[in-house]
Enzyme design. Structure first.
Site, PDB file in Angstrom:
ATOM      1  N   ALA A  24       0.827  -1.191   0.000  1.00  8.23           N
ATOM      2  CA  ALA A  24       0.000   0.000   0.000  1.00  8.23           C
ATOM      3  C   ALA A  24       0.866   1.247   0.000  1.00  8.23           C
ATOM      4  O   ALA A  24       2.065   1.168  -0.194  1.00  8.23           O
ATOM      5  CB  ALA A  24      -0.898  -0.012   1.226  1.00  8.23           C
ATOM      6  N   CYS A  25       0.254   2.406   0.191  1.00  6.98           N
ATOM      7  CA  CYS A  25       0.979   3.658   0.183  1.00  6.98           C
ATOM      8  C   CYS A  25       0.446   4.548   1.292  1.00  6.98           C
ATOM      9  O   CYS A  25      -0.668   4.363   1.768  1.00  6.98           O
ATOM     10  CB  CYS A  25       0.808   4.388  -1.148  1.00  6.98           C
ATOM     11  N   GLY A  26       1.244   5.546   1.668  1.00 13.33           N
ATOM     12  CA  GLY A  26       0.813   6.512   2.677  1.00 13.33           C
ATOM     13  C   GLY A  26       0.734   7.896   2.073  1.00 13.33           C
ATOM     14  O   GLY A  26       1.594   8.290   1.281  1.00 13.33           O
TER      15      GLY A  26
END
Lengths: 501, 363
Positions: free
Chosen positions: B12-14
């Site tokens: 995922a990503c932030g």
């Protein structure tokens, strides 16, 4: 005429221990293959008459009959195949064109079998269609490039007219004449039940089908059969037929003996008269002429119905389709080389036109390149065998598909390819009242609607597997396809990456 | 520049964005804290920042921040830009050597004005259309050159690394802006490379994105038919073009553009009681199937008027919003907002498919 030298195409095996000489086979065969001896009631079969429709074997109450395809025998040759020799012999006997029904049985490379679909794994989750909404709904017709609002934010754009499909599969053009009224009724009612459309073909719209007007795409072919204001009014859309996949450049011909009272009334032609609809419309010799007809039909229907133009997939399908869109077609229906037919010269069916796979990909790409893709929907036709073929067609850029052959198989067709004889033992491609009764329209409706439902379920499952909940996100999504065993050129035209990339 | 590593790493990503609605400019420090708090959402294969309001001396010039393979690519870019624009000023983008940021391209910024006579040469072109074409031409045709950002008074700073070293590398402490947005990347559909890091931008639009769009192939072909070249092979790039296309070229409000990208399901539209809304939703879906973003996404987009957060219609990726005083916050996790600002005055999770807007007050 001299006796035929051709060997039968089928072998009829009758198990004498099982046969009770009930005569069902004789009554069911419209080709007079089985004969009951009036003296002793025994039954004999003449294999030369057998078309392989399997009607007798299917309905034999004791299972005494087996019909198997007979291998051609003789001195084989790599060039002069036994099939080629046989066709020459047939033509030497008759002096005529070889006629056939249904789509080409030539083993062209079937691109669908060389494409595979994608599925989500970890990063974008797949979606379970049993628990989440899964949308197959599709709107066919011209849409504006953008939605516009006034200064107060009120919607200004008027969208439509559009066809609303609950499942992106419609029934192809099959005229009353080429198929029986019961077959027409079955498809019309199934379309209505399934939230999709049927197509009258060039045969006019029988009054019994008026109740399905809002599900009817009525055709305007060169013969203009049945075309009048009432006909146009009883439709959801109007389709101008230019070409057909099984016979590009060739018109239709319904022999006079099939023009019954009902068909004569529906087609608005004299009873018993040949119904000839040549390939050229005699008011269309250019794209500008086509434009005039498109707008004449739009005027006649007060701009309330989308106008479709049906063309066969041929060499220059890209500019032809683009021209149709620029001429004002709201839908372009493209029929590929495997498209079906009630009757066509075999040589045309098997050798003219291109596979629909390439046509869809090339036309979709070109319309996008010209930024006119929103102006018309693409409907693909020509030999869809299952829901995966359809998913692949949509991924290549089709908005929806027409199915003809598979719809007829759902009704009972056994692919004997003798539609042109008018003796269809399953009561589909015939006007013989004795035979047409064999297709109960209620059962036909159920079977055709079941097929659409089943394919719809499968399509939802595949869509969910790709992490999508709307068919909109598959349309033209070449990323969802990979090619196996395709040449570089084929992959380029399809704009699809090879498997492993 | 356009070489992709032959691997994929999935996760995922932030994301986090901070805006001062009164246009008081502030430094990046709080945002770096927020990103550090979401370290597990990245893997060091890409991070970036976008800042608005950072070039007041060139506020009316388009600032093209470019990534270049080498000096020759810089020469080609400069030569091209001189042929299509007036280059008001250009300079190396200031950086500092750090321990972990390596393999960096040459980074150069150009402040430009389009040549009026060239803009006028195509009747249908606005100045912005012209600049989009300039950007697309560089990305497509100039070997070894890529435009990271192209808006006025804003810039995108990105590369391969975690956010804190990227901020350090670009000397972001030297800038003051009124919107700051950042991203830490866990690449899923392209490997880690400088051009593939977020934010992505076109003109004044910038986006950071968490998720993977199943509809990428459709969206890419849709924007391509409007002249946008997708040269970065990633779904996130397409979203920035969609915002620009829908809001600028089609004149849609952010709410309408969001409706095109994350529309209600047909079964909701079918039961909509207000006929006008029903008509609106139907029209948006019928006209914009190519803009529908299918699959999980959470996006923070910056633009000249503010900042917006949008998630997919099933809300498959997290996104939270908060406000404190004049500041608005959007982030993948509320914890990141607390790390940036302490306790907010108000915070809320963003609803599926419903944009959250923080608008700048008029200057």
């Amino acid at each position: 005429m001299a006796l035929s030298v051709l060997a039968p195409e089928f072998i009829i095996k009758r198990d004498p221990d099982l046969c009770i000489e009930c005569g069902v086979c004789s009554r069911q065969c419209s080709f007079d293959t089985h004969t009951i001896d009036p003296e002793d009631g025994s039954i004999t079969s003449d294999a030369i008459r057998c078309c392989g429709c399997q009607r007798c074997a299917s309905l034999c109450p004791t299972g005494a009959l087996t019909i198997i395809e007979r291998e051609l025998t003789g001195r084989s040759h790599p060039n002069w195949t036994l099939g080629a020799q046989r066709n020459i012999a047939r033509q030497a006997e008759t002096g005529g064109m070889l006629l056939t029904g249904m789509g080409s049985d030539k083993p062209y490379k079937n691109i669908w079998d060389h494409l595979v679909l994608n599925a989500s794994q970890v990063t974008n989750p797949s979606i379970d269609p049993l628990r989440e909404p899964m949308e197959l709904r599709t709107y066919l017709g011209s849409k504006p490039d953008r939605v516009e609002f006034d200064d107060d934010g009120n919607l200004l754009s008027e969208i439509g007219p559009l066809l609303e499909l609950d499942v992106p599969i419609m029934f192809s053009a099959m005229s009353y004449g080429s198929i029986s009224l019961n077959a027409c009724k079955s498809l019309a009612a199934a379309a209505a039940q399934s939230g999709t459309y049927f197509n009258t073909g060039e045969g006019g719209l029988h009054r019994d089908l008026y109740q399905y007007s809002d599900r009817a795409i009525v055709q305007v072919a060169s013969g203009r059969f049945g075309v009048n204001p009432e006909y146009l009014a009883h439709s959801a859309a109007v389709e101008i037929k230019i070409g057909q996949g099984a016979k590009p450049g060739i018109g239709g011909h319904l022999p006079g003996e099939k023009v019954t009272a009902d068909i004569s009334q529906t087609r608005m032609i004299p009873m018993g008269a040949d119904a000839i609809s040549p390939a050229p419309h005699h008011d269309i010799y250019s794209i500008e002429d086509l434009k005039q007809l498109i707008y004449a039909l739009k005027e006649a229907t007060n701009y309330t119905k989308p106008i479709s133009v049906k063309i066969a997939a041929v060499n220059n399908v890209i500019p032809i389709a683009s021209g149709c869109v620029r001429a004002g077609a709201d839908i372009v229906a493209i029929d590929g080389v495997r498209g079906g037919s009630g009757a066509t010269p075999t040589v045309i069916r098997d050798n003219v036109g291109i596979p629909i796979e390439f046509a869809i990909a090339a036309v979709d790409s070109q319309l996008r390149k010209e930024n006119i893709r929103n102006q018309a929907s693409i409907v693909a036709a020509g030999g869809f065998r299952n829901s995966a073929d359809i998913m692949k067609a949509i991924a290549l850029g089709a908005d929806a598909v027409y199915i003809g052959t598979s719809a007829l198989i759902a009704l009972g067709c056994h692919m004997c390819q003798k539609c042109y004889t008018g003796k269809c033992t399953w009561g589909i491609a015939t006007q013989d009242p004795y035979l047409t009764k064999r297709l109960n329209p209620e059962i036909g409706t159920r079977r055709a609607a079941n097929l659409l439902r089943a394919w719809g379920l499968e399509m939802k499952e595949m869509l969910g597997g790709m992490g999508m909940d709307s068919i909109d996100s598959l349309r033209g999504n070449r990323e969802m396809l990979r090619g196996i065993g395709l040449t570089k050129e084929e992959l380029e035209i399809l704009d699809v990456a090879p498997a492993g990339m | 520049m356009h070489r992709l590593p032959p691997f994929k790493i999935h996760a995922a990503c932030g994301t986090c964005g901070i805006i001062d609605r009164k246009r008081n400019r502030f430094r990046v420090h709080d945002l770096v804290n927020a990103m550090a708090n979401m370290r597990e959402r990245g893997n060091g294969l890409g991070a970036g920042f976008v800042a608005y309001g950072i070039f007041p001396d060139h506020a009316d010039d388009y600032c093209l921040q470019t990534m270049l393979l080498d000096a020759a690519a810089l020469d080609r870019t400069r030569e091209y830009l001189n042929s299509v624009c007036t280059v008001v000023h250009d300079e190396v983008i200031p950086t500092r050597k750090t321990a972990t940021i390596t393999d960096e391209p040459l980074l150069w910024r150009f402040f430009v004005q389009p040549l009026a006579e060239k803009v006028a040469a195509k009747a249908e072109w606005t100045e912005q259309d012209y600049m989009v074409d300039v950007v697309m031409t560089i990305n497509r045709d100039i070997d070894g050159a890529y435009v990271a950002s192209s808006g006025k008074n804003m810039g995108i700073f990105k590369g391969v690394g975690y956010p804190e070293p990227i901020a350090e590398y670009y000397r972001l402490e030297d800038y003051e802006g009124y919107i700051w947005i950042s991203h830490t990347r866990f690449p899923t559909n392209t490997g880690g490379w400088w051009g593939g890091a977020h934010p992505f931008g076109i003109l004044d639009w910038s986006i950071v994105h968490n998720g993977e769009i199943s509809s990428y192939g459709v969206n890419k072909r849709y924007v391509q038919s409007w002249g946008y070249e997708c040269t970065l092979f990633t779904d996130s790039e397409v979203i920035s073009y969609l915002f620009d296309l829908l809001c600028r070229k089609h004149g849609l409000s952010i709410e309408m553009a969001s409706l095109a990208m994350a529309p209600p399901e047909w079964e909701q539209i079918d039961v909509e009681q207000q006929p006008e809304l029903k008509k609106l939703y139907s029209a948006m879906r019928q006209v914009y199937p190519g803009a529908l973003l299918n699959g999980p996404f959470a996006v923070i987009a910056g633009h000249e008027g503010g900042m917006v957060g949008l998630s997919d219609r099933l809300k498959l990726r997290p996104l939270a919003a908060a406000e404190k005083g004049d500041k608005g916050y959007i982030a993948s996790e509320e914890a990141a907002i607390w790390a940036a600002a302490g306790q907010p005055d108000r915070s809320w999770p963003i609803d599926a498919g419903k944009p959250v807007r923080f608008d700048l007050q008029e200057a």
